[in-house]
Design a protein around this motif. Structure first.
Motif, short mmCIF file in Angstrom:
data_model
loop_
_atom_site.label_atom_id
_atom_site.label_comp_id
_atom_site.label_asym_id
_atom_site.label_seq_id
_atom_site.Cartn_x
_atom_site.Cartn_y
_atom_site.Cartn_z
N ASP A 1 0.82 -1.22 0.00
CA ASP A 1 0.00 0.00 0.00
C ASP A 1 0.85 1.26 0.00
OD1 ASP A 1 1.05 0.04 2.55
OD2 ASP A 1 -0.88 0.08 3.59
N HIS A 2 2.19 1.08 0.03
CA HIS A 2 3.15 2.19 -0.01
C HIS A 2 3.06 3.09 1.22
CE1 HIS A 2 3.80 0.96 -4.13
NE2 HIS A 2 2.51 1.13 -4.39
N LEU A 3 2.43 2.59 2.29
CA LEU A 3 2.29 3.37 3.52
C LEU A 3 2.69 2.60 4.77
CD1 LEU A 3 -1.23 4.94 2.80
CD2 LEU A 3 0.94 6.18 2.80
N THR A 4 2.52 1.27 4.73
CA THR A 4 2.66 0.43 5.92
C THR A 4 3.71 -0.64 5.69
OG1 THR A 4 0.30 0.75 6.31
CG2 THR A 4 1.40 -0.98 7.57
N ALA A 5 4.53 -0.92 6.69
CA ALA A 5 5.54 -1.98 6.56
C ALA A 5 5.82 -2.57 7.93
CB ALA A 5 6.82 -1.43 5.93
N TRP A 6 6.45 -3.74 7.91
CA TRP A 6 6.84 -4.45 9.13
C TRP A 6 8.36 -4.56 9.12
CZ3 TRP A 6 2.24 -4.40 11.20
CH2 TRP A 6 1.13 -4.55 10.38
N SER A 7 8.98 -4.19 10.23
CA SER A 7 10.44 -4.10 10.30
C SER A 7 10.98 -5.13 11.28
CB SER A 7 10.84 -2.69 10.74
OG SER A 7 12.23 -2.61 10.97
N PHE A 8 12.02 -5.88 10.85
CA PHE A 8 12.67 -6.90 11.67
C PHE A 8 14.16 -6.59 11.71
CE2 PHE A 8 8.93 -8.58 9.64
CZ PHE A 8 8.26 -9.28 10.64
N THR A 9 14.67 -6.28 12.90
CA THR A 9 16.06 -5.88 13.05
C THR A 9 16.82 -6.96 13.81
OG1 THR A 9 15.34 -3.58 13.17
CG2 THR A 9 17.59 -4.04 13.85
N ALA A 10 17.95 -7.40 13.24
CA ALA A 10 18.79 -8.42 13.86
C ALA A 10 20.15 -7.81 14.17
CB ALA A 10 18.95 -9.62 12.92
N SER A 11 20.49 -7.70 15.44
CA SER A 11 21.80 -7.16 15.80
C SER A 11 22.81 -8.31 15.83
CB SER A 11 21.75 -6.47 17.16
OG SER A 11 21.73 -7.41 18.21
N VAL A 12 24.07 -7.96 15.59
CA VAL A 12 25.11 -8.99 15.58
C VAL A 12 25.22 -9.67 16.93
CG1 VAL A 12 26.94 -7.38 16.20
CG2 VAL A 12 27.51 -9.44 14.88
N SER A 13 24.79 -8.97 18.00
CA SER A 13 24.87 -9.53 19.35
C SER A 13 23.72 -10.48 19.67
CB SER A 13 24.88 -8.39 20.38
OG SER A 13 23.69 -7.64 20.29
N GLY A 14 22.73 -10.58 18.76
CA GLY A 14 21.62 -11.51 18.97
C GLY A 14 20.38 -10.88 19.53
N VAL A 15 20.32 -9.55 19.65
CA VAL A 15 19.16 -8.86 20.20
C VAL A 15 18.19 -8.50 19.08
CG1 VAL A 15 18.36 -6.83 21.46
CG2 VAL A 15 20.51 -7.93 22.09
N LYS A 16 16.90 -8.76 19.33
CA LYS A 16 15.87 -8.47 18.34
C LYS A 16 15.40 -7.01 18.44
CE LYS A 16 13.63 -13.03 18.14
NZ LYS A 16 12.40 -13.77 18.48
N GLY A 17 14.96 -6.51 17.29
CA GLY A 17 14.21 -5.27 17.23
C GLY A 17 13.11 -5.45 16.21
N ASP A 18 11.94 -4.91 16.47
CA ASP A 18 10.85 -5.04 15.51
C ASP A 18 9.92 -3.85 15.68
OD1 ASP A 18 9.85 -6.16 18.05
OD2 ASP A 18 10.56 -8.06 17.24
#
Length: 924
Positions: A167-184
């Protein structure tokens, strides 16, 4: 946009006049209260004119961006029978099915240039999962493996962002740090909002080798929302943070001056035959709780300790492929961090950010801000939905006789709440929230007798929010309806509204590749209740219909309802080029009332604002970034009175040595308060000038810090203030971070409201000179034992003392000469009665007390802290072990020194809360 999200996560302590993050490109000023408007407008015009020469040395960036802004495509394939094992190695045969994507470009700091280290990725899928493998090339010795709690975004990381709606407006973000900690994060409004409280279930592993590091990711399709089609195209973006260089690079290049984010993603093709997974998650929890507090002789409710047990349920159900139902039954928020301490002398309610997970997740879908101007201001917090109304403290405080004691709940119990959110195939976003809070009673003890009295009625809260996209998301039209209904079956609660309704429509239209926009909204409100309730609303601090010089208003004690309106219109340039601006106006009619389910600071106001800013897009000489903006504000009431004229400028620099600095100034030419006399006439204040400057060191270092100094100077010395904010961060280990944020404010204000008293049938509006000193120290500690096992500590000792002198009463609040606006009470007219702790006033000097008032001096001390051990023992299932401590005292000291106040603070018997919370997430 993106810089405001992650390039520099930590914001400074919020000074009184503005809010900013350390990444200077998105500085947002906040004015104090206010040459003329024309002067500030001229400054904005000069900025627009002279910014072209300033930008000449970066003219090539426009050409570069136009050549690079071509949408990339990545072709994925199905991993049919042998999907990759998520071990951080990327050595499974399945990865050979697809080609590498690469050729990343810098977005920050040197936009459009090759990054210092390249990145490659591959993407596969099957009927249940999406698989992403990312190779981040680097010197292994230079990889930064800092850890943090989830969504901390420290150290080196890579990120996958998916516009599965396309829809060019909405997205889902998944962040992987090298230390193993998640971000979303859930990304909405084309990148304007990043909701880090969205916590999906997904998996990843990392490894380091001689080429750099690898992240191998598995995202269950049940965590994404998409249409059911034979062949799908998704928007896709991969980005990387190289911590040592403080560098952001992306697969699909997006210029830093782009007006948006999600609509510029690249595309992923090759998705065939996958079906939306209807999500089903059930998460029951149990809580054991033990409290200790000061024992009070004779009080049966202050025995020194209390224990309890509680249980509840959270859940998530995929109603359709696009709609999800979240619900909670008897939720517990015991692990939530405490609000910061504050002393409020304004008469207005405080605004506190939401911290409870159920209400935070998906908050952007439920938002309906009334203004949200870049120029900022007190009105920017106004919203049709303020979730902290749900579960607030009981509103009725029973009067107690001598030897009576009451057991009053701290908060209203939320029996249950549900949210239905989603987006249809045709671009219609829907958000529905329903919540029911319990009838709360206080038990009152008098000897052996017990009785109960209702302190909060059974209440239902409901809202519906819809938004429809048109023209590939360039145009959005939406609306919102809220309702609050209370069961008022007892006379002593009839001062509350029986019902409250609001409705609004809003729109935004973008054109010329989203460079330009116009947006607006229109809102109507109505509250219903007894004559007592509506009269109370008319006379409340938000309305003040009783003001003697507001001839367009009058208190009508026969009304059983009150209606009002609000609206906003904004026009601006949102990107493309070095210059951005926004101009607009917003208003609240006298009868507008939102505070049953929303938040509104003040009605009867019309605000006009103008913001214009210049940003440097590429590093130049010693600078990595540079930003400058000017702002102007003018306010009126509905009687046509001009109540405020002010403007400011500010500038922010980020250097190539990774340090940053900035300064700015605000001048208020005119400020007239309709509210400071609490129902009295409008009061004119002298002009006011404020100044700020700050400096921050390199935050990549193990030890970093910065400071900020704010100054205010009022004409005739009616007000002078100095505030210092300091921050220090120390990272002795990758798994351990410690931060300190001391703050000190010294204020001298000769026009601080004290009280309104009756003098022979005439109201006396008594003001005083206050000498106030406030100190706080915010301490945070984060320890990652593993990426999923963390200990977090928050503590804030807070002290504030106020000493009053130079008492005066208002004689002519709008006199041209400042000194003609009040009469100073001199020694023969005022006497301090020390045994009674009151001031006695004899205006006529005839030896008779005309009126008196309590000594307003205060010494307030408070200490709030939380220590939370959080273990996510399997994805989505957690154990919390929490210790919270509270100390609060309103002391009456002869010695107002901080040393004495600090000693008294820690002499107060604390309230300790210990709880153990266990939840388990069932996923289908």
């Amino acid at each position: 946009m993106l810089e405001n999200k992650k390039s520099a996560r930590t914001c400074s302590p919020q000074p009184q006049f503005r809010v900013y993050c350390k990444q200077v490109n998105h500085f947002i000023p906040s004015p104090p209260k206010p040459l003329r408007v024309a002067v500030s407008s001229l400054l904005a015009l000069l900025l627009l004119v002279f910014a072209k020469p300033l930008a000449a040395f970066q003219a090539d960036s426009v050409i570069t961006d136009s050549l690079l802004l071509l949408k990339k495509q990545y072709i994925t394939k199905r991993a049919a029978n042998d999907p990759p094992v998520i071990d951080g190695k990327m050595d499974d045969p399945a990865w050979e099915l697809v080609e590498w994507g690469g050729n990343f470009l810098q977005r920050f700091p040197d936009a459009g240039k090759s990054p210092s280290q390249q990145t490659q990725f591959k993407i596969l899928y099957d009927e249940k999962n999406l698989y992403v493998g990312i190779r981040a090339f680097d010197d292994p010795a230079k990889i930064i493996r800092r850890m943090s709690r989830r969504d901390g975004f420290e150290g080196d990381w890579v990120e996958v962002e998916i516009d599965s709606y396309l829809d060019h407006l909405t997205a889902w973000s998944f962040t992987a740090s090298v230390s193993g900690v998640k971000g979303d994060e859930a990304i909405t409004s084309n990148g304007d909002n990043w909701d880090s409280n969205w916590d999906p279930i997904w998996y990843f592993k990392t490894s380091i080798d001689d080429k750099g590091w690898i992240a191998e990711i598995r995202i269950p399709l049940s965590q994404l929302r998409f249409a059911e089609k034979e062949e799908l195209v998704w928007g896709i973006q991969i980005q990387r943070r190289h911590f040592a260089k403080d560098e952001i690079s992306t697969w699909q290049y997006v210029p830093r001056n782009a007006p948006g984010w999600v609509h510029l993603f690249g595309e992923m093709h090759g998705l065939q035959g996958i079906k939306p997974q209807k999500q089903l998650e059930i998460q029951p929890y149990v809580v054991g709780r033990f409290e200790t507090f000061e024992k009070e002789e004779g009080n049966p409710y202050a025995t020194g300790f209390r224990r309890g047990f509680n249980a509840g349920l959270d859940g998530k159900i995929g109603i359709t492929s696009n709609m999800t139902l979240d619900f909670t039954i008897n939720p517990d928020f015991g692990q939530v961090e405490a609000d910061p301490s504050v002393v409020n002398l304004t008469g207005f309610q405080n605004y506190f950010s939401e911290r409870r997970p159920f209400f935070i997740e998906g908050k952007n879908i439920m938002d309906f801000p009334l203004s949200q101007s870049i120029a900022w201001g007190d009105h920017n917090s106004d919203n049709l939905f303020y979730s902290r109304r749900i579960g607030h403290a009981p509103q009725y405080n029973p009067d107690l006789a001598d030897n009576e004691y009451a057991d009053i709940p701290d908060n209203t119990t939320i029996l249950g709440a549900l949210k239905l959110t989603g987006k249809t195939k045709k671009g219609l976003s829907i958000g529905v929230l329903e919540s029911l809070t319990e009838k709360e009673t206080a038990e009152i003890a008098s000897g052996d007798d017990r009785k109960e009295i209702t302190v909060e009625p059974l209440t239902n809260y409901f809202l519906t929010r819809v938004q429809k996209d048109f023209n590939k998301g360039n145009t959005q039209i939406g609306g919102m309806i809220t309702s609050v209904n209370r069961k008022l079956d007892e006379n002593h609660l009839h001062y509350l509204h029986k019902s409250a309704y609001t409705g609004g429509i809003d729109f935004i239209h973008n054109w010329k590749n989203r460079t330009w926009y116009i947006s607006g909204n229109a809102i109507m409100s109505r509250v219903n209740g007894t004559e007592e309730a509506i009269k109370r609303t008319q006379e409340s601090q938000e309305h003040l219909y009783q003001r003697p010089d507001a001839d367009y208003l009058r208190v009508d004690s026969t009304l059983t309802s009150l209606s009002g309106y609000s609206g906003t219109l904004k026009f601006g340039k949102g990107g493309n080029g070095h210059i951005r601006f926004q101009m607009g106006s917003t208003f609240r009619t006298p009868g507008a009332e939102l505070n049953d389910m929303g938040f509104m600071r003040q009605s009867d106001a019309i605000y006009q604002f103008l913001w214009s800013g210049y940003q440097m897009l590429k590093p130049w000489k010693i600078l990595r970034t540079f930003a400058f903006n000017v702002n102007q504000w003018t306010n009126w009431d509905f009687g046509g009175r001009n109540t405020y004229v002010g403007g400011n400028f500010n500038t922010h620099l980020n250097f190539k040595n990774f340090m940053s600095a900035g300064t700015g100034s605000t001048h208020v030419w005119k400020q007239v308060s309709n509210t400071d006399l609490r129902g009295g006439p409008a009061l004119i204040y002298p002009s006011l000038t404020s100044l700020f400057y700050y400096f921050n060191s390199d935050r990549r270092k193990k030890l970093s810090g910065g400071f900020e100094h704010d100054l205010q100077f009022g004409r005739h010395n009616y007000k002078n203030e100095s505030a210092v904010y300091v921050w220090l961060e120390y990272q002795p280990l990758n798994a351990l971070s410690i931060s300190l944020q001391p703050a000190y404010t010294a204020t001298k204000n000769e026009m601080q409201y004290v009280t309104t008293e009756d003098f022979n049938g005439t109201p006396r509006y008594v003001m005083g000179g206050i000498d106030q000193n406030t100190f706080s120290m915010t301490v945070r500690l984060n320890l990652n034992i593993t990426p999923d096992l963390t200990i977090q500590y928050y503590g804030q000792p807070f002290t504030s003392n106020g000493s009053y002198s130079n008492f005066k009463y208002i004689t002519d609040s709008r006199a041209e000469n400042y000194f003609d606006r009040y009469h100073l009470l001199e020694a023969g007219n005022i006497v301090y009665n020390e045994p009674a702790d009151i001031y006695e006033i004899d205006e006529t000097a005839d030896g008779q007390v005309d009126y008196s008032f309590s000594n307003p001096d205060f010494d307030f001390v408070q200490f709030r802290s939380n220590m939370v051990l959080r273990w996510e023992y399997i994805p989505g299932s957690t154990i919390f072990l929490v210790w919270s401590q509270f100390r609060t005292g309103d002391l009456h000291l002869n010695d107002h020194s901080f040393e004495t106040m600090s000693t008294e603070l820690f002499n107060i018997v604390p309230r300790n809360i210990f709880l153990l919370k266990l939840s388990y997430r069932f996923v289908k």
